[in-house]
Design a protein around this motif. Structure first.
Motif, short mmCIF file in Angstrom:
data_model
loop_
_atom_site.label_atom_id
_atom_site.label_comp_id
_atom_site.label_asym_id
_atom_site.label_seq_id
_atom_site.Cartn_x
_atom_site.Cartn_y
_atom_site.Cartn_z
N TRP A 207 0.83 -1.21 0.00
CA TRP A 207 0.00 0.00 0.00
C TRP A 207 0.86 1.26 0.00
O TRP A 207 0.60 2.21 -0.73
N ASP B 217 1.45 0.06 -7.83
CA ASP B 217 0.02 -0.20 -7.92
C ASP B 217 -0.62 -0.26 -6.53
O ASP B 217 -1.71 -0.81 -6.37
N GLY C 81 -2.13 1.48 -2.85
CA GLY C 81 -3.17 2.47 -2.61
C GLY C 81 -2.67 3.90 -2.65
O GLY C 81 -3.27 4.78 -3.27
N ALA D 9 0.02 5.21 -4.14
CA ALA D 9 0.44 5.63 -5.48
C ALA D 9 -0.75 5.90 -6.39
O ALA D 9 -0.69 6.77 -7.27
N ARG D 10 -1.84 5.18 -6.18
CA ARG D 10 -3.03 5.40 -7.00
C ARG D 10 -3.74 6.70 -6.63
O ARG D 10 -4.37 7.34 -7.47
N ILE D 11 -3.64 7.09 -5.37
CA ILE D 11 -4.28 8.32 -4.92
C ILE D 11 -3.39 9.53 -5.20
O ILE D 11 -3.87 10.62 -5.51
N TYR D 12 -2.06 9.32 -5.12
CA TYR D 12 -1.10 10.41 -5.36
C TYR D 12 -0.14 10.01 -6.49
O TYR D 12 1.07 9.89 -6.28
N PRO D 13 -0.64 9.82 -7.72
CA PRO D 13 0.23 9.36 -8.81
C PRO D 13 1.32 10.37 -9.16
O PRO D 13 2.43 9.98 -9.55
N ASP E 254 7.57 -2.99 -9.90
CA ASP E 254 6.72 -3.39 -8.79
C ASP E 254 7.41 -3.02 -7.48
O ASP E 254 8.45 -2.35 -7.46
N THR F 191 -3.54 7.65 3.94
CA THR F 191 -2.96 6.95 2.79
C THR F 191 -1.54 6.45 3.06
O THR F 191 -0.91 5.88 2.18
#
Length: 313
Positions: A140, A145, A147, A149-153, A168, A264
């Motif tokens: 996360w 991929d 959590g 990184a998906r919210i703060y790309p 990865d 996050t």
């Protein structure tokens, strides 16, 4: 040192470390051990603000390799088990039979492990931003991929911009391992700044607009990055799901679990699972709050928790 501190000293260990600690508040009050996060963050300047110092005897210490503990940045004899030994030794040194454990983020991990190890020494727990040190928690926090990184790309892209590909989680850790285990101090400094900026970017729902856009690599930035990396690449030196598998040891210990709904850094699911496994715990998911204890909602909940515990004592 906080202005409330009445004593500060070093506790020597048997393996070459000197653990800095300080005492504040009422020496005859409720003993509480403050366990800071990171690993590597050290004590924050206002950590005693959460306590009524007429009622509490507040003990703060800085973990191996960081803050004022010596040697700074040492990874020798620096594992979770060493830190747990230090906590036990500090309690014995101070002549305390039982204390309240107060921890945030990585500090919750250590507090939980210390209580599982010696539940009879713990009168209660106040934990903020639960981190269970599972593979899903590492994923996360740091995976492309995950959590965060998906919210703060955009922030994650800056964190990994020196990598040829984001890959990865193992590739991210291998990239930072090559730097932090190397000998080029300039590269280590840049990497530590990137690591710190990543964590700062995701720690608050509303970032501080006054934060500088450029940083120099202070001892705090370096210890936070290097020690977090050191512990994560070693799975925090515990087996997978160790805390949830052993939480039954805490059944007699009352606890307040406080977690930002929008955290996050440490996923709220971990706090919820811990609460489900621990009937003697109360869980507060603070709406609109992130990870930082400086968040108004989190800070208010922590102060309320220490007041509630004081009333129970």
């Amino acid at each position: 040192m906080p202005p409330t501190c009445y004593l500060h000293d070093y506790m020597p260990t048997h393996d070459g470390h000197q653990i800095y600690y300080e005492l504040s508040g009422n020496p005859k009050g409720i003993p509480v051990l403050v366990i800071h996060g990171g690993p590597g963050a050290g004590l924050s300047p206002g950590y005693t603000d959460f306590f009524d110092l007429d009622s509490y005897h507040v003990i703060g210490f800085e973990q191996r390799g960081c803050g004022r503990s010596q040697p700074h940045l040492s990874l020798d004899n620096n594992t979770t088990h060493h830190l747990l030994d230090d906590i036990s030794q500090l309690r014995t040194t101070l002549g305390i039979k039982q204390w309240l454990l107060f921890g945030g983020s990585w500090g919750t991990t250590l507090a939980l492990l210390a209580a599982i190890r010696e539940p009879e020494t713990v009168s209660g727990m106040i934990l903020r931003g639960i981190f269970l040190a599972r593979q899903t928690d590492f994923h996360w926090f740091l995976a492309p991929d995950g959590g965060a990184a998906r919210i703060y790309p955009d922030a994650f892209a800056r964190f990994t911009e020196t990598m040829s590909t984001q890959g990865d989680l193992s590739e991210v850790l291998a990239h930072y391992s090559a730097i932090f285990s190397g000998h080029q101090q300039s590269l280590k400094a840049v990497a530590a700044i990137r690591w710190y900026q990543w964590e700062e970017a995701i720690a608050r729902v509303f970032p501080h607009s006054s934060e500088p856009t450029s940083l120099t690599c202070s001892p705090l930035l370096m210890s936070l990055a290097v020690l977090e990396w050191h512990y994560i690449i070693n799975d925090c030196f515990i087996s997978e799901d160790y805390i949830l598998q052993n939480v039954h040891q805490l059944r007699s210990i009352p606890a307040k679990l406080i977690h930002g709904r929008c955290d996050t850094v440490c996923q709220p699911q971990g706090a919820y699972l811990l609460h489900q496994h621990w009937p003697n715990s109360d869980l507060l998911l603070v709406e609109g709050a992130g990870h930082s204890s400086a968040d108004f909602g989190i800070a208010s909940a922590l102060r309320q928790a220490t007041n509630d515990f004081k009333a129970m004592y």
